[in-house]
Every structure is written in structure tokens, then in C-alpha cells.
Design an enzyme around this catalytic site. Structure first.
Site, PDB file in Angstrom:
ATOM      1  N   HIS A  78       0.829  -1.205   0.000  1.00 30.75           N
ATOM      2  CA  HIS A  78       0.000   0.000   0.000  1.00 30.75           C
ATOM      3  C   HIS A  78       0.866   1.257   0.000  1.00 30.75           C
ATOM      4  CE1 HIS A  78      -2.364   3.092   2.372  1.00 30.75           C
ATOM      5  NE2 HIS A  78      -3.061   2.959   1.268  1.00 30.75           N
ATOM      6  N   GLU A  81       2.012   2.071  -3.404  1.00 30.79           N
ATOM      7  CA  GLU A  81       0.943   2.707  -4.182  1.00 30.79           C
ATOM      8  C   GLU A  81       1.016   4.227  -4.026  1.00 30.79           C
ATOM      9  OE1 GLU A  81      -3.492   3.931  -3.400  1.00 30.79           O
ATOM     10  OE2 GLU A  81      -3.136   1.821  -2.922  1.00 30.79           O
ATOM     11  N   HIS A  82       1.223   4.703  -2.796  1.00 29.71           N
ATOM     12  CA  HIS A  82       1.350   6.145  -2.552  1.00 29.71           C
ATOM     13  C   HIS A  82       2.590   6.713  -3.242  1.00 29.71           C
ATOM     14  CE1 HIS A  82      -1.569   7.153   0.827  1.00 29.71           C
ATOM     15  NE2 HIS A  82      -1.815   5.885   0.565  1.00 29.71           N
ATOM     16  N   GLU A 158      -3.728   7.791   7.556  1.00 25.02           N
ATOM     17  CA  GLU A 158      -4.785   7.016   6.896  1.00 25.02           C
ATOM     18  C   GLU A 158      -5.159   5.802   7.742  1.00 25.02           C
ATOM     19  OE1 GLU A 158      -5.578   4.467   2.770  1.00 25.02           O
ATOM     20  OE2 GLU A 158      -3.892   5.869   2.864  1.00 25.02           O
TER      21      GLU A 158
END
EC number: 3.4.24.-
Length: 444
Positions: A78, A81-82, A158
Site C-alpha cells: 500500500h 501505491e502512494h 490514513e
């Protein structure tokens, strides 16, 4: 089957329902696709839609998710992805999104247990530029310390927002912590907070070098496109990209031990005022033949206003404010999940009891042919409706392409329409067993 969208055709007219029912075994409506593989192993798939809209979606799919992580390094897929929207050799940080917005497109990404997906939705005139942008990120991502450290804090925030401070997010996370004890599905794609705060750039680069290679990726273009042009432009932008390692992409070796009894956990959390329950059962992996019947059961039990959970727990008995089910369809041994949020003064144990009672009713065969026929009609209506959108079609193809199971997608509609009541009863008895259950209660 990965459901094409959460949209439900609740306003579908009776005339359309009758028409769909009468042609239940008509031809497949799935659009045709074409595929080529470049010299570096990158697969390029084109799905032309003859809709004359001028709209396309360009996706890059990497065959990697939290399934490929290890304990202590959770959440890295994840995080990548950022970072994939940060600087490259020829783009400044954030410039990717700015370029897409300038030509009127929309870009985004998502990371799941088994796949990382990037997409640009735009007009067909921007196909070349969209592919150029994705090739730039695939081949020339910088991964710099001064971009990594601030983004790590963004991801930590997040995690707080989506998991730590969200009752349903915390329930979901703790469910997987309990249902899986060894396999990387033990955590959700966001990862553990301690891991997030202790990643190093070296960790990120190592993961990137293993999994962000052309041979581990798929370029998928859907919409008002010409396949030959898709292949020519993809070859132009991607074929020169080199794989970073000639070895085979590593596959996870952690096999979850067979569950040998019911598991239960109770989580108490400050700020939670109402009680919740997550109840799940181990079911087979994505490619298993019973997945179609499990999908039908998910629709019957917990999807839509006429589902059993909605009718019993929410509307009739007023025990829950919401209740739903989801057949997860993970690449390895998967779960069939129920989640319910209680109304004031309702105990989570009461919600669990009601869900189990519905499952026992199902296992005894108390489902009618009329209910199954309705499932088939609604499923086909959803299927046809979603074929009108390039985004929905891309989502439909993505999971099956990554799982290398495009035949499963081709066969799905026929298999769903061929289901019998006895199939649903058999599958319910096969998998909804107490010894294969995991229950997590969330309480104040």
C-alpha cells in the site's frame, strides 16, 4: 466473482426483469478481449467496447498485494501505491496527477490483498499520453528519502482514520488478525501501525525491485479503442523497460494451517457506543468451482434491500442498523464474511445468534426456487448494466487477469445461471460450519 460495483438496479422495471428472465440462457454479453505479451513479459490486454463514447480507461495491474508481505513489514504494498505518484526521472512529485487533470482525466489507485491497481479514465485521444505516464512510473520511479518520510506519515494518518478511529475498520482488521494466524492475510493491506512507523526506504526499494517489474504487470485498456493501436503504443512505451531481476517472481510460502475449531475474540474500544459483530467462515480460494455458488449466497444473505439479513435483522426485528455479507474471493484460502452493527441496547452476541439462525435455515433447504430465480435475474441485470462503463468492465477483467483465470470470467455467467437450489444448500452445509468460523465482537 468480484462484484462489478456496489450499484444495484433497484429501480429496474418489471418489463426489463421479464425480458431478462425469458432470455436467461442467451449468449454471453462479455465483451471480447485481445492480448499480447511483450518481450519483457508485460501482458497487454485490450477490451474494445462498441459504445461510441470516446471514453477509455487505462489500467496498470501489478500482481502484488499485502499477500506478498512478511510479518514486521506489513503495509508496504500500500505504501508503494502512494509513492508511485511521487517523482520519477522525468516527472516531479505530483506532476503525474497534474498532467492527467490538464487533459481532463481522472487518476487513482488501490491496493488489496492480492493486487495493486492504477488507472486513468480519460478520452481516447489521451491513450498515448496515459501509457507514456504509466511507463514512466514503471521504469523510472525515484523512491527518495525526502519523499518517503512525509508520505509514511500520510499513510499512518490514513491508518488512524480508516482503522483505529473507525468501528467498522477496526472490526474488519481484528477479524483478519483472528481468522488467519500464519498467512499474510493476518493483516489487511493498510498494515500494522508499528510496521508503518518503522519502514525504511531500503525496505520499500527491496519490495519494489521484486514486484514492480514488467513481467509481473498487466496493461489493461478498456473502452472506445482500437486494439491494434493499443498494442502499438504499449510496445512503443513499455517494451524497452527492463526487468530488475531475471529470477522468477517470488510467491508467498506461508500456508495457513487448517482451522481446527471456532475462534472468538472480544475487542473493547474507547469511543464505540454500539456493539458490532464480524462472523466469517473459511471458504476455498478464488479459482474454486464453489465460488459461483458462494457468490449467489452472498447476494441472497446480505446484498440489497431484500436480502435475508436486511429483512430479518434490520427491517423486521430492528436489531441492527446495518448488516451485510461479502464473499471475499482471495487468491489463497478465503473467507465468507458477515458484519452487523447493532441498534442501541442490542448485544453483539444477539446479532451473531440471528445470523447463525439464518444460516441454519439455509442449510435445511429453506430457500425457494423463486428466490433463486430472482437472484439470477438481478445478477444478470447488474452484469449487463456494468458492461456499459469502461471503468466497470476494467474492474471486472482486472481480478481475473491477475489470477490468470480469464476462462473463469468467461464461464461465470453460464455457471451462475445454471445454479440449482440444491447447489446453494450443499455449499452452505459444506462451508458454514462452526469449526471453521471466526467471530469478533466489538464493544464499548
Amino acid at each position: 466473482m468480484k462484484h462489478f460495483s456496489v450499484k444495484r438496479l433497484l429501480g429496474l422495471s418489471s418489463v426489463l426483469l421479464v425480458t431478462l428472465g425469458a432470455s436467461m440462457h442467451a449468449q454471453s454479453y462479455l465483451p471480447k478481449h485481445e492480448s499480447v505479451t511483450l518481450k519483457n513479459g508485460l501482458q497487454v490486454v485490450s477490451v474494445p467496447l462498441e459504445n461510441k463514447t470516446g471514453v477509455i480507461e487505462v489500467d496498470v495491474l501489478y500482481k502484488v498485494g499485502s499477500r506478498n508481505e512478511t510479518m514486521g513489514k506489513s503495509g508496504i504494498a500500500h505504501m508503494l501505491e502512494h509513492l508511485n505518484f511521487k517523482s520519477t526521472k522525468n516527472l516531479k512529485a505530483g506532476e503525474f496527477d497534474k498532467i492527467v487533470k490538464r487533459f481532463g482525466g481522472v487518476s487513482n489507485a488501490s491496493t488489496s490483498f492480492d493486487i495493486t491497481r492504477y488507472f486513468i479514465k480519460t478520452s481516447q485521444a489521451n491513450l498515448d499520453k496515459s501509457l507514456e505516464l504509466f511507463a514512466e512510473t514503471m521504469g523510472s520511479l525515484n523512491l527518495k528519502e525526502d519523499e518517503f518520510l512525509p508520505e509514511r506519515q500520510v499513510v499512518a494518518e490514513e491508518r488512524r482514520w480508516r482503522t483505529d478511529n473507525s468501528p467498522i475498520g477496526m472490526l474488519y482488521f481484528r477479524f483478519f488478525n483472528t481468522a488467519y494466524v500464519y498467512h499474510p492475510y493476518h493483516w489487511t493491506p493498510i498494515g500494522f501501525m508499528d510496521d508503518i512507523q518503522n519502514w525504511t526506504l531500503k525496505d520499500i526499494k527491496k519490495f519494489h525491485s521484486l514486484y514492480y517489474q514488467p513481467k509481473n504487470a498487466i496493461v489493461l485498456v478498456v473502452g472506445d479503442v482500437n486494439s491494434q493501436k493499443v498494442f502499438e503504443l504499449s510496445k512503443k512505451h513499455f517494451e524497452s523497460l527492463k526487468n530488475l531481476d531475471e529470477k522468477a517472481i517470488p510467491t508467498p510460502y506461508m500456508k495457513e494451517p487448517k482451522q481446527d475449531g471456532a475462534r472468538t475474540a472480544v475487542v473493547h474500544k474507547d469511543g464505540v457506543h454500539l456493539e458490532w459483530v464480524a462472523l466469517g467462515y473459511k471458504v476455498p480460494a478464488f479459482k474454486h468451482k464453489d465460488q459461483v455458488a458462494l457468490d449467489a449466497l452472498s447476494r441472497l444473505l446480505g446484498e440489497g434491500k431484500s436480502s435475508w439479513l436486511q429483512s430479518e435483522l434490520v427491517d423486521k426485528k430492528r436489531l441492527a442498523s446495518q448488516a451485510f455479507s461479502h464473499n471475499m474471493q482471495l487468491q489463497d484460502e478465503s473467507v465468507f464474511l458477515f458484519i452487523a452493527g447493532g441498534n442501541p441496547n442490542v448485544k453483539a452476541e444477539a446479532l451473531q445468534k440471528e445470523i447463525v439462525a439464518l444460516l441454519e435455515k439455509l442449510k435445511k433447504g429453506e430457500i425457494t426456487q423463486a428466490e433463486l430465480d430472482k437472484l439470477k435475474i438481478n445478477q444478470k441485470a447488474d452484469f449487463i448494466s456494468n458492461l456499459e462503463s469502461s471503468s466497470d468492465v476494467a474492474g471486472l477483467f482486472a481480478d481475473y487477469l491477475v489470477q490468470n483465470d480469464i476462462q473463469g470470467l468467461t464461464d461465470y455467467q453460464r455457471q451462475f445461471l445454471d445454479l440449482k437450489v440444491s447447489d446453494l444448500v450443499r455449499v452452505a452445509n459444506e462451508y458454514f460450519k462452526d469449526t471453521q468460523s471466526t467471530t469478533v465482537f466489538l464493544k464499548p
